[in-house]
Enzyme design. Structure first.
Site, PDB file in Angstrom:
ATOM      1  N   LYS A  88      46.114  14.722  85.222  1.00 41.14           N
ATOM      2  CA  LYS A  88      45.155  14.491  84.069  1.00 41.14           C
ATOM      3  C   LYS A  88      46.146  14.140  82.744  1.00 41.14           C
ATOM      4  O   LYS A  88      47.155  14.404  82.794  1.00 41.14           O
ATOM      5  CB  LYS A  88      44.426  15.766  83.913  1.00 41.14           C
ATOM      6  CG  LYS A  88      45.201  16.933  83.065  1.00 41.14           C
ATOM      7  CD  LYS A  88      44.200  17.935  82.637  1.00 41.14           C
ATOM      8  CE  LYS A  88      45.217  18.809  81.745  1.00 41.14           C
ATOM      9  NZ  LYS A  88      44.378  19.688  81.042  1.00 41.14           N
TER      10      LYS A  88
ATOM     11  N   LYS B   9      49.438  15.576  77.136  1.00 43.14           N
ATOM     12  CA  LYS B   9      50.562  15.591  76.144  1.00 43.14           C
ATOM     13  C   LYS B   9      52.036  15.825  76.513  1.00 43.14           C
ATOM     14  O   LYS B   9      53.044  15.411  76.161  1.00 43.14           O
ATOM     15  CB  LYS B   9      50.297  16.566  74.718  1.00 43.14           C
ATOM     16  CG  LYS B   9      50.357  17.953  75.175  1.00 43.14           C
ATOM     17  CD  LYS B   9      49.559  18.566  73.927  1.00 43.14           C
ATOM     18  CE  LYS B   9      49.022  20.163  74.592  1.00 43.14           C
ATOM     19  NZ  LYS B   9      47.673  20.299  74.587  1.00 43.14           N
TER      20      LYS B   9
ATOM     21  N   LYS C 237      50.686  27.470  84.554  1.00 44.05           N
ATOM     22  CA  LYS C 237      51.415  27.651  83.415  1.00 44.05           C
ATOM     23  C   LYS C 237      52.827  28.625  83.907  1.00 44.05           C
ATOM     24  O   LYS C 237      53.875  28.449  83.041  1.00 44.05           O
ATOM     25  CB  LYS C 237      50.732  28.250  82.209  1.00 44.05           C
ATOM     26  CG  LYS C 237      49.687  27.235  81.766  1.00 44.05           C
ATOM     27  CD  LYS C 237      50.102  26.625  80.415  1.00 44.05           C
ATOM     28  CE  LYS C 237      49.176  25.315  80.177  1.00 44.05           C
ATOM     29  NZ  LYS C 237      48.546  25.053  79.072  1.00 44.05           N
TER      30      LYS C 237
HETATM   31  P1  ATP Z   1      47.991  20.224  78.185  1.00 43.30           P
HETATM   32  O1  ATP Z   1      48.628  18.819  77.869  1.00 43.30           O
HETATM   33  O2  ATP Z   1      48.829  21.374  77.742  1.00 43.30           O
HETATM   34  O3  ATP Z   1      47.547  20.259  79.668  1.00 43.30           O
HETATM   35  P2  ATP Z   1      45.548  19.311  76.978  1.00 43.30           P
HETATM   36  O4  ATP Z   1      46.215  18.178  76.315  1.00 43.30           O
HETATM   37  O5  ATP Z   1      44.982  19.175  78.331  1.00 43.30           O
HETATM   38  O6  ATP Z   1      46.707  20.438  77.226  1.00 43.30           O
HETATM   39  P3  ATP Z   1      43.920  21.293  76.085  1.00 43.30           P
HETATM   40  O7  ATP Z   1      43.820  22.196  74.878  1.00 43.30           O
HETATM   41  O8  ATP Z   1      44.037  22.125  77.432  1.00 43.30           O
HETATM   42  O9  ATP Z   1      44.684  20.160  76.011  1.00 43.30           O
HETATM   43  O10 ATP Z   1      42.401  20.782  76.187  1.00 43.30           O
HETATM   44  C1  ATP Z   1      41.549  20.551  75.112  1.00 43.30           C
HETATM   45  C2  ATP Z   1      39.885  19.944  75.622  1.00 43.30           C
HETATM   46  O11 ATP Z   1      40.131  18.744  76.038  1.00 43.30           O
HETATM   47  C3  ATP Z   1      39.409  20.908  76.925  1.00 43.30           C
HETATM   48  O12 ATP Z   1      37.967  20.668  76.799  1.00 43.30           O
HETATM   49  C4  ATP Z   1      39.812  20.026  78.166  1.00 43.30           C
HETATM   50  O13 ATP Z   1      39.005  20.138  79.318  1.00 43.30           O
HETATM   51  C5  ATP Z   1      39.780  18.608  77.605  1.00 43.30           C
HETATM   52  N1  ATP Z   1      40.813  17.633  78.112  1.00 43.30           N
HETATM   53  C6  ATP Z   1      42.218  17.872  78.187  1.00 43.30           C
HETATM   54  N2  ATP Z   1      42.846  17.011  78.937  1.00 43.30           N
HETATM   55  C7  ATP Z   1      41.776  16.096  79.383  1.00 43.30           C
HETATM   56  C8  ATP Z   1      41.652  14.887  79.953  1.00 43.30           C
HETATM   57  N3  ATP Z   1      42.876  14.392  80.543  1.00 43.30           N
HETATM   58  N4  ATP Z   1      40.375  14.418  80.525  1.00 43.30           N
HETATM   59  C9  ATP Z   1      39.287  15.012  79.895  1.00 43.30           C
HETATM   60  N5  ATP Z   1      39.229  16.131  79.450  1.00 43.30           N
HETATM   61  C10 ATP Z   1      40.556  16.705  79.030  1.00 43.30           C
END
Ligand code: ATP
Ligand code: LTN
Length: 336
Positions: free
Chosen positions: A200, A203, A118
Site C-alpha cells: 500500500k 509515507k 509494527k
Molecule cells: P503508514 O504509512 O505508517 O502505514 P498511513 O500513511 O497508512 O500510515 P494511516 O494513519 O495508517 O496512514 O491511515 C490513515 C487513513 O488512510 C486510514 O483510514 C487508512 O486506511 C487510509 N489509508 C492509508 N494508506 C492508504 C492507502 N494506501 N490506500 C487507501 N487508504 C489508505
C-alpha cells in the site's frame, strides 16, 4: 449539531498526524469523508495520542498536528459542518481507553495484524501502547456513538475489535454503545505505492508516495518513475494480478475522474504507458493543486486554526463526556 441528531446518522474517523498526508490517505479516506458531509453528522480528529506508540520528534508532531488540520479543511472538510478536533484535547479518549482495556482480552490484541507488523518494524520499541493501540481506537469510536467509521481497508480489523468490545460491554451492562460499522469505499480503498505496487502507498516509502503538499514537478517525477510491468505488452489494461502497477494507476485515474476501467482502456487504446503515466500525473496534479494552495493559505492563519481546534474540542467533549459518564456509572464508579 445536537438538534439534527435524530435525523442524521453519525460518522467518525481519524488519522494519525505522524507524517505528511498522502494520496492513499486522501483517496482511501478523506475524500470520502468530505463527500458525505451533508448526509451525516461527522466527527473527524487527528489521532495524536496514537502517534507516540512509535517515537516522534515533539516539535514535528506539534507542527504536523496543525498542518493536518489545515489539510483536512483544504480537502473540503468544512469546520462549520464537521466537528474537527485533536484527540489529546479531549481527555475522555484516554479515560475510556482504560475502562475498555479491562474488557479486552490479551489474546485478541495479540492477533491484530497492525501490532504484528509494527512490532516487527520497531523491534527496539515494542511498547505496551503499541499493544493496546486498538483499545484506544475503540474508545475514540465508542465515545461518539457513531453508526459508521469510514476507513481504508487496513483499518477494518480495528473496527471489528471495536464492535467486539462494545458488544461485550453491552452484554454486561445493557445498551451503552452503538455498534459501529466500518465503511470502506470501493474505489480508492487501497492505493498502492508507485514504486512498490505490491504494497500500500505509505509515507515510509516516500519515493512511491504522492504527498498532498508535493509540488506539481515532484508529482510528475514520481509518476514518471512509477513501476508498471515487466510484460512487453505496453497496453493499458486492468489486470490486478499480472499488471498490478498499471491497475493501481488506473484505480487512481478512475477514482479522480470517475471514469470506468473500460472507458480508460478505450481512452488509451494503442497509446502505451508512455502516454498513460503523464496523463495520470496530470489529473492528480490538477486535483491536488487547489488543495495544496488552500492548505498553504490556511497555514498562515494560525489563530483561525487554533480557534477551529478550540471549538472542535468543546463540541467533541460534550458528546464524549456524556458517554463517559454513562460508562463510569455502569461500571460502578462513585459519582458526586
Ligand atoms: P503508514 O504509512 O505508517 O502505514 P498511513 O500513511 O497508512 O500510515 P494511516 O494513519 O495508517 O496512514 O491511515 C490513515 C487513513 O488512510 C486510514 O483510514 C487508512 O486506511 C487510509 N489509508 C492509508 N494508506 C492508504 C492507502 N494506501 N490506500 C487507501 N487508504 C489508505
Ligand atoms: N488507527 C487509525 C487512526 C485512528 C482511527 C481512530 C480511525 C485512530 N483512532 C478511530 C478511525 C476511528 C489509523 O492508523 N489510520
Amino acid at each position: 449539531m445536537e438538534e439534527t441528531k435524530d435525523k442524521k446518522k453519525r460518522m467518525l474517523s481519524g488519522i494519525q498526524p505522524s507524517g505528511e498526508l498522502h494520496l492513499g490517505n486522501y483517496l482511501g479516506a478523506i475524500k470520502n469523508w468530505a463527500d458525505r458531509v451533508n448526509e451525516y453528522e461527522c466527527y473527524y480528529f487527528m489521532a495524536d495520542l496514537h502517534t507516540i506508540t512509535v517515537r516522534q520528534d515533539p516539535a514535528e508532531l506539534r507542527k504536523r498536528s496543525v498542518q493536518q488540520l489545515a489539510q483536512y479543511i483544504a480537502c473540503g472538510l468544512d469546520p462549520e459542518k464537521n466537528v474537527l478536533f485533536l484527540q489529546s484535547h479531549v481527555p475522555a479518549h484516554a479515560q475510556l481507553s482504560w475502562v475498555l482495556s479491562c474488557y479486552t482480552m490479551f489474546g485478541e490484541l495479540s492477533r491484530m495484524t497492525q501490532f504484528k507488523d509494527k512490532s516487527a518494524q520497531h523491534k527496539d520499541n515494542i511498547n505496551a501502547g503499541l499493544f493496546t493501540y486498538p483499545v484506544l481506537m475503540a474508545a475514540d469510536i465508542l465515545l461518539y456513538q457513531p453508526d459508521y467509521v469510514p476507513v481504508g481497508e487496513d483499518q477494518k480489523q480495528h473496527v471489528e475489535i471495536t464492535r467486539d468490545i462494545a458488544q461485550r460491554f453491552n452484554s454486561i451492562y445493557g445498551d451503552v454503545f452503538t455498534i459501529p460499522e466500518p465503511l470502506i469505499a470501493k474505489a480508492g480503498a487501497r492505493i498502492y505505492g508507485l514504486s512498490t505496487p505490491g504494497d500500500k502507498m505509505s509515507k515510509s516509502v516516500p519515493e512511491g508516495c504522492v504527498f498532498l503538499m508535493d509540488s506539481p514537478d515532484e508529482i510528475a517525477r514520481k509518476f514518471k518513475r512509477a513501476v508498471t510491468d515487466s510484460d512487453t505488452e505496453n497496453c493499458v489494461h486492468f489486470d490486478k494480478v499480472n499488471k498490478p502497477g498499471v491497475a493501481n494507476l488506473m484505480n487512481i485515474y478512475s477514482t479522480i475522474t470517475g471514469k470506468s476501467y473500460e472507458e480508460i482502456e478505450a481512452e488509451f487504446a494503442g497509446q502505451g504507458y508512455g502516454k498513460f503515466k503523464p496523463a495520470v500525473a496530470e489529473v492528480v496534479v490538477e486535483h491536488l493543486r487547489p488543495i495544496r494552495e488552500e492548505a498553504e493559505r490556511l497555514m498562515k492563519d494560525k489563530a483561525y486554526l487554533d480557534q477551529v481546534y478550540r471549538d472542535g474540542a468543546e463540541r467533541a467533549a460534550y458528546v464524549a463526556n456524556k458517554t463517559l459518564r454513562k460508562v463510569y456509572k455502569k461500571v460502578g464508579f462513585y459519582q458526586l
